[in-house]
Design an enzyme around this catalytic site. Sequence first.
Site, PDB file in Angstrom:
ATOM      1  N   GLU A  52       9.605  -2.517   4.330  1.00 60.38           N
ATOM      2  CA  GLU A  52       8.891  -2.321   3.068  1.00 60.38           C
ATOM      3  C   GLU A  52       9.838  -1.888   1.953  1.00 60.38           C
ATOM      4  O   GLU A  52       9.751  -2.365   0.820  1.00 60.38           O
ATOM      5  CB  GLU A  52       7.780  -1.280   3.253  1.00 60.38           C
ATOM      6  CG  GLU A  52       6.601  -1.786   4.067  1.00 60.38           C
ATOM      7  CD  GLU A  52       5.597  -0.706   4.381  1.00 60.38           C
ATOM      8  OE1 GLU A  52       4.437  -1.047   4.671  1.00 60.38           O
ATOM      9  OE2 GLU A  52       5.958   0.496   4.347  1.00 60.38           O
ATOM     10  N   GLY A  93       0.816  -1.200   0.000  1.00 59.13           N
ATOM     11  CA  GLY A  93       0.000   0.000   0.000  1.00 59.13           C
ATOM     12  C   GLY A  93       0.853   1.255   0.000  1.00 59.13           C
ATOM     13  O   GLY A  93       2.082   1.205  -0.063  1.00 59.13           O
ATOM     14  N   LYS A 125      -5.580   8.505  -2.016  1.00 61.56           N
ATOM     15  CA  LYS A 125      -4.123   8.548  -1.864  1.00 61.56           C
ATOM     16  C   LYS A 125      -3.429   9.122  -3.097  1.00 61.56           C
ATOM     17  O   LYS A 125      -2.223   9.345  -3.091  1.00 61.56           O
ATOM     18  CB  LYS A 125      -3.583   7.141  -1.593  1.00 61.56           C
ATOM     19  CG  LYS A 125      -4.214   6.432  -0.394  1.00 61.56           C
ATOM     20  CD  LYS A 125      -4.028   7.204   0.887  1.00 61.56           C
ATOM     21  CE  LYS A 125      -4.364   6.367   2.127  1.00 61.56           C
ATOM     22  NZ  LYS A 125      -5.723   5.822   2.128  1.00 61.56           N
ATOM     23  N   GLY A 162       3.077   4.881   7.143  1.00 57.95           N
ATOM     24  CA  GLY A 162       2.042   5.193   8.119  1.00 57.95           C
ATOM     25  C   GLY A 162       1.818   4.063   9.107  1.00 57.95           C
ATOM     26  O   GLY A 162       1.423   4.289  10.253  1.00 57.95           O
ATOM     27  N   GLY A 163       2.069   2.838   8.664  1.00 63.35           N
ATOM     28  CA  GLY A 163       1.949   1.683   9.548  1.00 63.35           C
ATOM     29  C   GLY A 163       3.218   1.365  10.316  1.00 63.35           C
ATOM     30  O   GLY A 163       3.248   0.415  11.110  1.00 63.35           O
ATOM     31  N   LYS A 200       5.336   6.355   2.219  1.00 62.76           N
ATOM     32  CA  LYS A 200       4.915   5.145   2.913  1.00 62.76           C
ATOM     33  C   LYS A 200       5.436   5.179   4.338  1.00 62.76           C
ATOM     34  O   LYS A 200       6.310   5.961   4.670  1.00 62.76           O
ATOM     35  CB  LYS A 200       5.453   3.895   2.194  1.00 62.76           C
ATOM     36  CG  LYS A 200       4.750   3.628   0.868  1.00 62.76           C
ATOM     37  CD  LYS A 200       5.319   2.428   0.127  1.00 62.76           C
ATOM     38  CE  LYS A 200       5.446   1.178   0.964  1.00 62.76           C
ATOM     39  NZ  LYS A 200       4.169   0.777   1.609  1.00 62.76           N
TER      40      LYS A 200
END
Length: 258
Positions: free
Chosen positions: A110, A89, A128, A103-104, A101
């Site tokens: 990643e 994502g 997004k 946010g998690g 990227k």
Amino acid sequence: MSDLSPADVAKRAAALRAAEFVEDGMRVGLGTGSTAAFLVRRLGERVRDEGLRLRCVPTSEATARLADEVGIEVVALDEVGWLDLTIDGADEADGELSLIKGGGGALLREKIVACASDRVVIIADGAKDVAALGAFPLPVEVIPFGWQATKRLIEEMLVGLDVGGREVVLRERGGAPFVTDEGNRILDLRLQRIGDARGLALRLNQIPGVVENGLFIDIADTLVLGFEDGRVEVRDLSGAQGTVPFRDADNVFSDLAD
């Protein structure tokens, strides 16, 4: 009919379309986050129903647990060496397929997994898709030792750069510092707008204490956007794109009773 929010309908639509890129025998990187979770569940269905043989490298402990729950073979990146495909994502994606990227909180794994892949497919809901990166806070992973000094160095580096804001905040969860799977911390840079994402990424990674940043430049090959009405738009670096509806609107919700 469904407990899914409109945003989740869009995320799931993108995930289902991206799952079609996965072929039998592939080595696949599995992303982290709510959109990637829809993908993992769909791949689990294909493993069960189609006998799909996959060896998958998760980008977080949470994704590894979910993959194991749905019957996907989980392996270490060092075990497979290289990946055919990674699907993940994004928090923001611009017209050049540059991304924010993290946010998690899994941006380090990643980025490693994505860069060890022949092809990277990004899945996201239409919200997004942005003209310019920066509205979403930019995550920067730093080691715990001296993180406040690292934070100060980042703040000083931001002075004079083409950004809309310069606030740097330590990410917390439950009143305590957020800890990544690698035991590090996350600093969120509230920049509002990033004028030179490539230059910023390079400068951030030169700061002592910075492990990695959440700017993914020249990494994504394909962007799959889902929308609240079930439409899916696919874009790739060649400039090709297309929008397709689901063949059957019920497909968006078909596994909710499982």
